[in-house]
Motif scaffolding. Structure first.
Motif, PDB file in Angstrom:
ATOM      1  N   GLU A  75      -1.698   2.438  63.250  1.00 53.61           N
ATOM      2  CA  GLU A  75      -1.359   3.596  62.436  1.00 53.61           C
ATOM      3  C   GLU A  75      -0.639   3.081  61.197  1.00 53.61           C
ATOM      4  O   GLU A  75       0.277   2.272  61.288  1.00 53.61           O
ATOM      5  CB  GLU A  75      -0.460   4.567  63.197  1.00 53.61           C
ATOM      6  CG  GLU A  75      -0.142   5.838  62.407  1.00 53.61           C
ATOM      7  CD  GLU A  75       0.687   6.817  63.207  1.00 53.61           C
ATOM      8  OE1 GLU A  75       0.093   7.611  63.962  1.00 53.61           O
ATOM      9  OE2 GLU A  75       1.933   6.759  63.097  1.00 53.61           O
ATOM     10  N   ARG A  77       1.574   4.240  57.891  1.00 51.35           N
ATOM     11  CA  ARG A  77       2.389   5.332  57.372  1.00 51.35           C
ATOM     12  C   ARG A  77       2.809   5.020  55.938  1.00 51.35           C
ATOM     13  O   ARG A  77       3.180   3.884  55.621  1.00 51.35           O
ATOM     14  CB  ARG A  77       3.628   5.540  58.250  1.00 51.35           C
ATOM     15  CG  ARG A  77       3.298   5.944  59.669  1.00 51.35           C
ATOM     16  CD  ARG A  77       4.550   6.377  60.436  1.00 51.35           C
ATOM     17  NE  ARG A  77       5.467   5.274  60.666  1.00 51.35           N
ATOM     18  CZ  ARG A  77       5.475   4.536  61.765  1.00 51.35           C
ATOM     19  NH1 ARG A  77       4.589   4.766  62.722  1.00 51.35           N
ATOM     20  NH2 ARG A  77       6.363   3.563  61.910  1.00 51.35           N
ATOM     21  N   ARG A  86       2.768  10.596  54.925  1.00 48.70           N
ATOM     22  CA  ARG A  86       1.474  10.757  55.572  1.00 48.70           C
ATOM     23  C   ARG A  86       1.166   9.513  56.418  1.00 48.70           C
ATOM     24  O   ARG A  86       1.700   8.427  56.169  1.00 48.70           O
ATOM     25  CB  ARG A  86       0.355  10.965  54.543  1.00 48.70           C
ATOM     26  CG  ARG A  86       0.416  12.323  53.830  1.00 48.70           C
ATOM     27  CD  ARG A  86       0.074  13.442  54.803  1.00 48.70           C
ATOM     28  NE  ARG A  86       0.032  14.750  54.159  1.00 48.70           N
ATOM     29  CZ  ARG A  86       1.041  15.607  54.120  1.00 48.70           C
ATOM     30  NH1 ARG A  86       2.210  15.266  54.691  1.00 48.70           N
ATOM     31  NH2 ARG A  86       0.927  16.774  53.543  1.00 48.70           N
ATOM     32  N   ALA A  87       0.296   9.682  57.402  1.00 50.37           N
ATOM     33  CA  ALA A  87      -0.131   8.570  58.256  1.00 50.37           C
ATOM     34  C   ALA A  87      -1.622   8.704  58.541  1.00 50.37           C
ATOM     35  O   ALA A  87      -2.166   9.817  58.574  1.00 50.37           O
ATOM     36  CB  ALA A  87       0.655   8.555  59.563  1.00 50.37           C
ATOM     37  N   ARG A  88      -2.272   7.552  58.731  1.00 46.46           N
ATOM     38  CA  ARG A  88      -3.690   7.537  59.098  1.00 46.46           C
ATOM     39  C   ARG A  88      -3.905   6.480  60.175  1.00 46.46           C
ATOM     40  O   ARG A  88      -3.261   5.424  60.171  1.00 46.46           O
ATOM     41  CB  ARG A  88      -4.587   7.222  57.888  1.00 46.46           C
ATOM     42  CG  ARG A  88      -4.483   8.223  56.769  1.00 46.46           C
ATOM     43  CD  ARG A  88      -5.530   7.985  55.710  1.00 46.46           C
ATOM     44  NE  ARG A  88      -6.861   8.404  56.162  1.00 46.46           N
ATOM     45  CZ  ARG A  88      -7.964   8.283  55.415  1.00 46.46           C
ATOM     46  NH1 ARG A  88      -7.888   7.751  54.193  1.00 46.46           N
ATOM     47  NH2 ARG A  88      -9.124   8.690  55.863  1.00 46.46           N
ATOM     48  N   ARG A  89      -4.804   6.799  61.074  1.00 43.02           N
ATOM     49  CA  ARG A  89      -5.152   5.840  62.114  1.00 43.02           C
ATOM     50  C   ARG A  89      -6.336   4.983  61.646  1.00 43.02           C
ATOM     51  O   ARG A  89      -7.197   5.453  60.903  1.00 43.02           O
ATOM     52  CB  ARG A  89      -5.514   6.558  63.413  1.00 43.02           C
ATOM     53  CG  ARG A  89      -4.387   7.411  63.980  1.00 43.02           C
ATOM     54  CD  ARG A  89      -4.774   7.960  65.352  1.00 43.02           C
ATOM     55  NE  ARG A  89      -3.748   8.872  65.864  1.00 43.02           N
ATOM     56  CZ  ARG A  89      -3.775  10.185  65.719  1.00 43.02           C
ATOM     57  NH1 ARG A  89      -4.801  10.754  65.072  1.00 43.02           N
ATOM     58  NH2 ARG A  89      -2.809  10.938  66.206  1.00 43.02           N
ATOM     59  N   VAL A 113       6.200  13.179  59.605  1.00 47.69           N
ATOM     60  CA  VAL A 113       5.003  12.453  59.188  1.00 47.69           C
ATOM     61  C   VAL A 113       3.769  13.154  59.733  1.00 47.69           C
ATOM     62  O   VAL A 113       3.651  13.374  60.946  1.00 47.69           O
ATOM     63  CB  VAL A 113       5.051  10.995  59.675  1.00 47.69           C
ATOM     64  CG1 VAL A 113       3.769  10.269  59.274  1.00 47.69           C
ATOM     65  CG2 VAL A 113       6.270  10.281  59.112  1.00 47.69           C
ATOM     66  N   GLU A 114       2.869  13.511  58.843  1.00 45.15           N
ATOM     67  CA  GLU A 114       1.630  14.169  59.249  1.00 45.15           C
ATOM     68  C   GLU A 114       0.500  13.150  59.293  1.00 45.15           C
ATOM     69  O   GLU A 114       0.269  12.417  58.344  1.00 45.15           O
ATOM     70  CB  GLU A 114       1.269  15.283  58.263  1.00 45.15           C
ATOM     71  CG  GLU A 114      -0.020  16.009  58.632  1.00 45.15           C
ATOM     72  CD  GLU A 114      -0.392  17.075  57.609  1.00 45.15           C
ATOM     73  OE1 GLU A 114      -1.542  17.568  57.661  1.00 45.15           O
ATOM     74  OE2 GLU A 114       0.455  17.398  56.761  1.00 45.15           O
ATOM     75  N   VAL A 115      -0.203  13.111  60.451  1.00 43.46           N
ATOM     76  CA  VAL A 115      -1.358  12.229  60.591  1.00 43.46           C
ATOM     77  C   VAL A 115      -2.572  12.948  60.020  1.00 43.46           C
ATOM     78  O   VAL A 115      -2.939  14.042  60.475  1.00 43.46           O
ATOM     79  CB  VAL A 115      -1.594  11.850  62.063  1.00 43.46           C
ATOM     80  CG1 VAL A 115      -2.827  10.951  62.190  1.00 43.46           C
ATOM     81  CG2 VAL A 115      -0.363  11.150  62.636  1.00 43.46           C
ATOM     82  N   GLU A 118      -8.490   9.594  60.703  1.00 43.83           N
ATOM     83  CA  GLU A 118      -8.787   8.176  60.810  1.00 43.83           C
ATOM     84  C   GLU A 118      -9.488   7.681  59.557  1.00 43.83           C
ATOM     85  O   GLU A 118     -10.217   8.413  58.897  1.00 43.83           O
ATOM     86  CB  GLU A 118      -9.671   7.911  62.033  1.00 43.83           C
ATOM     87  CG  GLU A 118      -8.973   8.209  63.352  1.00 43.83           C
ATOM     88  CD  GLU A 118      -9.753   7.659  64.533  1.00 43.83           C
ATOM     89  OE1 GLU A 118     -10.779   6.990  64.307  1.00 43.83           O
ATOM     90  OE2 GLU A 118      -9.326   7.890  65.668  1.00 43.83           O
TER      91      GLU A 118
END
Length: 900
Positions: A75, A77, A86-89, A113-115, A118
């Protein structure tokens, strides 16, 4: 000149710094903007998911990089004052780049933190196409529990042939990124437990300069490593003859009685125990596993006992003293004992083969900030395979084969920004390997398929490979959407015999590669790719082995029907002493590849890949006899009576016959006057169109559907075509090189459909996995093996063009069902695998041998008879087209595994 080229590139790498050639680690790159397209500097990025969290900061252009990054799920961030975090996988495959971009809306840094989903599973930094066989696929699908067979489940791979390469010999077999195959033949020599694999990375088309040593593909087995959480697995799989069906049709058994007594699995047991976790929190991690595997079979025919016992163990450590340094070490021990048929008298001979192997590796990786990394890796293995009959008798074959390899890899990965963005990779590889082979027949002679003859043959050969290689590569992002992936690789191969003997083989393969990647649309969700490159084969002793001392000529002896009482009457048949040398100007086997395709990330996690690939051999290795002379004759084709051109040696004597190992393209076969009868061709081509829809495990299901339309043609089956055991090499006789030699190769399957899917019903804890494949049949044709040693050298004569006939389609379905339970010890699963669910009985091979009708040349000149074809259970010759193999019958296995 060749040494200067290698040294020149090596100096370039050394000036930069050392690191790994065929790296395992990947990278994560991206940009951060304010949602309006304006790039943001000084944004803090945190990479979470590994043993240690890592951080980076965007530069003035809003760009950031994490490198190196171990394969796995992470992940990322992004946070900065004045904007919402923000976060992304993202999942990083082996040796791949993933792009993770952010658009931050206005807000407060302290907000939750909002995911936001992907990252697209597309590598826009390279034109290569990868097919990972992931851990979830290995765990949930009914794949064969053999590392040697796993690559066959990938698109474009079947019958151990990767993307049109020679089956079993022309593909790089890597263990954690380093070559581990037999340095003589190119086959597997180091084996791993199925459960020790984290994934298998299958690739080939579009591979950049850091990957080499193949003319087929790459199968990289990535082993598991310990992580911050403790985990373990105990697995047992069992099968026996009660769980196996009979699928031999009565019609097939009538044509080939041997099929009426097919091989049966008597009992199979596979036990695995493994654990992993931290030894020192956040610093030192371990993985350890042991396996005991035993397979008992009742072989084809009257034999009733054949066993394969394989205890093995593996231990690995990963030490991270800082966020910048990682040390790895691995040790594996394998001790296979195989009781099997003897190669001489398979009705009564049982041979014990003992094959202990030890493999090891050690690696150090260091991050130099966020823009560079270095890696140093040393790997090696040593093993032997000793074969002896349990009841020695005259005619028994005894063999001892020792193998070993040492390899040091050095290189550098560095990011730079000038005239765009560059991802430089430099590397040096130093390999030393050996192959010692000894074999002989007890009593000095062995029977053949011809009851009128026996043969004498032995060898004691020491071969030593030396390879020095270097590469330089740049993934140059000219613009945000355009990447130029260029590289140059050079491998210097040498072949020697025992110490003190002269060098017999030396050649250099220069391999330029050029790729182009264009990203379509925003977010990196689609990319067009194009590539051209040259690929050279590995250092294999098989290429030059016949030029080494130690091989006795394959000498036939006719059996005297009226010997004196108590004696064996043998009459030596005419045979030459065969001398080989490698042409000093010989070129190493290599091919050129063209590729065009693209990838699109669809909704619901689906990835569509489509590409077309063409491969043309530019150098083939073969042996020729420049001083041989031939007479042209015409036969009555035993198939239809039509005239068939053939060739007979113009003179037969016992003088030495000189052979040369060359690239035989254009070699001229001459008649006694020196006139050209014909020239050898070495055309080999593979054309394929590959379509893949992939959906990795998420939301309780996974799927991969692929279709491949392909065609493999050529003038020879193998890219390394040398003589062995009395048979003339393909290019040593005009009968095999000129008569009906061009056509479709045996492993060419024009259509290949594969469907792999798994899903889980969470409420009842039941999962189902299925693997279906539908493949058009391989190709075969009618032939005869003509003549006797000295006059015809047992050359194969095709009676019709190569690959004229086609085997039937194969439609096979395998299933796995598992019921799991939550226990205090962990997850307990009870599962069953069923292969060939519908018990298909498709013929996998047919006899192309045409029995000799006693034909003579049309012009009344005598012509040597055909050798006997394969025999049935009672010693009778098989009829033309009789099935010689049927696909494996339905087999079930039951298992239990506890994981935590």
């Amino acid at each position: 000149m060749r040494s200067r080229l290698i040294i020149g590139v090596a100096c370039l790498c050394a000036c930069a710094s050392p690191g790994l050639a065929q790296r395992q680690s990947g990278s994560i790159v991206g940009t951060v903007d304010d949602g309006q397209g304006n790039r943001l500097a000084s944004v803090r990025l945190v990479l979470a998911g590994g043993a240690l969290e890592r951080s980076a900061t965007t530069d003035d252009n809003g760009r950031y990089t994490f490198a190196p990054v171990d394969p796995g799920a992470y992940e990322v961030r992004a946070t900065i004052s004045g904007f919402a975090p923000r976060a992304r996988r993202v999942v990083v495959p082996v040796a791949a780049e993933r792009r993770v971009d952010f658009s931050l809306p206005p807000g407060t840094e302290a907000a939750p933190v909002e995911v936001v989903g992907e990252a697209p599973p597309i590598d826009t930094s390279t034109a290569r196409f990868d097919v990972p066989i992931t851990q979830e696929m290995l765990f949930r699908l009914p794949f064969a529990r053999s590392t040697t067979e796993l690559p066959n489940v990938a698109p474009g791979v079947h019958d151990d042939s990767l993307f049109g390469g020679d089956a079993g010999t022309s593909s790089a077999l890597l263990l954690d990124g380093v070559e581990f195959r037999d340095p003589s033949s190119g086959n597997f020599f180091v084996f791993l437990s199925y459960n020790w694999l984290d994934q298998v990375q299958v690739m080939g088309p579009g591979a950049p300069a850091e990957f080499g040593l193949f003319t087929g593909g790459i199968a990289n087995s990535v082993t598991r490593s310990g992580g911050p959480a403790r985990s373990g697995l105990f697995d047992v799989l069992y099968g026996d003859h009660h769980l196996q069906s009979d699928n031999v049709p009565a019609s097939a058994a009538l044509l080939n009685p041997r099929l009426g007594q097919p091989e049966q699995r008597t009992r199979s047991v596979d036990l695995t125990a493994q654990m992993s976790g931290p030894l020192v929190r956040d610093r030192l991690f371990f993985f350890a596993g042991v396996q005991w595997r035993r397979i008992e079979t009742d072989p084809e025919g009257p034999r009733t006992d054949s066993t394969n016992t394989a205890p093995r163990g593996l231990a690995s450590l990963r030490y991270q003293p800082t966020a910048s340094d990682t040390f790895r070490a691995l040790l594996e021990r394998d001790d296979i004992t195989l009781r099997r048929f003897g190669p001489v008298d398979e009705e009564a001979q049982t041979v014990r083969v003992s094959s202990p192997v030890t493999a090891w590796s050690a690696a150090w990786t260091r991050s130099l900030g966020t823009r560079a990394s270095v890696e140093l890796k040393y790997t090696g293995w040593s093993g032997r395979s000793d074969a002896r009959p349990e009841a020695p008798a005259d005619g028994s074959r005894v063999g001892a084969f020792a193998r070993g390899r040492h390899q040091l890899n050095l290189g550098l990965s560095r990011y730079a920004e000038r005239y765009g963005r560059h991802d430089f990779k430099f590397g040096v590889e130093i390999e030393r390997s050996h192959a010692d082979s000894r074999a002989h027949y007890l009593g000095g002679f062995a029977p053949t398929s011809d009851p009128r003859e026996v043969v004498s043959y032995s060898y004691d050969v020491t071969a030593r490979n030396a390879r020095d290689a270097a590469f330089a590569q740049d993934s140059w992002r000219v613009r945000d959407r355009l990447v130029l992936d260029v590289g140059l690789r050079a491998d210097w191969h040498r072949g020697d015999g025992a110490p003190g003997t002269p060098r017999v083989y030396s050649t250099t393969v220069v391999q330029p590669r050029v790729g182009l990647v264009y990203t379509v649309g925003a977010g990196g969700r689609a990319a067009l790719k194009a590539h051209w490159g040259r690929y050279g084969e590995a250092s294999l002793a098989e290429i030059y082995r016949r030029a080494l001392p130690g091989t006795e000529d394959f000498r036939p002896f006719g059996i005297d029907p009226t010997p004196a009482f108590g004696e064996i009457g043998l009459n030596a048949l005419p045979a030459e002493r065969r001398l080989f040398e490698a042409d000093p100007a010989v070129s190493h086997p290599a091919l050129d590849e063209w590729l065009l395709g693209g990838e699109v990330a669809l909704s619901r996690g689906l990835l569509l890949s489509a590409y077309g690939v063409r491969r043309d051999a530019v150098h083939v290795i073969g042996s020729v006899a420049p001083d041989d002379r031939w007479d042209s004759v015409t036969l009555a084709n035993p198939l239809d009576g039509r005239p068939l051109p053939a060739f007979l040696r113009a003179s037969v004597d016992s003088s030495d016959l000189q052979f040369r190992i060359v690239d035989p393209e254009g070699f001229a076969f001459l008649d006694p006057s020196g006139a050209v009868l014909g020239r050898a061709g070495t055309d080999r081509q593979y054309q394929g169109l590959v379509l893949v829809v992939d959906r990795p495990w998420s939301g309780g299901w996974l799927a991969r559907v692929s279709y491949v339309l392909s065609r493999s043609t050529g003038d020879a089956e193998q890219i390394i075509a040398l003589s062995d055991r009395g048979l003339r090499g393909h290019f040593e006789s005009p009968n095999s090189a000129l008569v009906n030699s061009a056509g479709e190769r045996a492993d060419s399957r024009r259509h290949e459909l594969k469907v792999q899917a798994a899903f889980e019903l969470p409420r009842v804890r039941v999962s189902i996995g299925a693997y279906f494949r539908s493949l058009s049949g391989g190709h075969w044709n009618a032939y005869q093996v003509r003549g006797r040693s000295g006059a015809f050298e047992d050359a194969i004569l095709f009676l019709e063009p190569r690959g004229t006939r086609t085997l039937p389609w194969q439609n096979l379905l395998d299933l796995r069902a598992e019921k799991s339970f939550a226990t205090r010890a962990g997850r307990l699963g009870l599962y069953a695998d069923v292969t060939n669910v519908f018990n298909a009985s498709t013929a996998a091979e047919r006899s192309g041998c045409v029995p000799d009708p006693g034909s003579r040349a049309v012009d009344a000149q005598p012509f040597l008879p055909a050798r006997p074809c394969a025999t049935g259970a009672a010693g009778e010759e098989l009829t033309f087209g009789a099935p010689t193999a049927i696909v494996a019958p339905r087999q079930a296995s039951i298992g239990m595994r506890l994981s935590f």
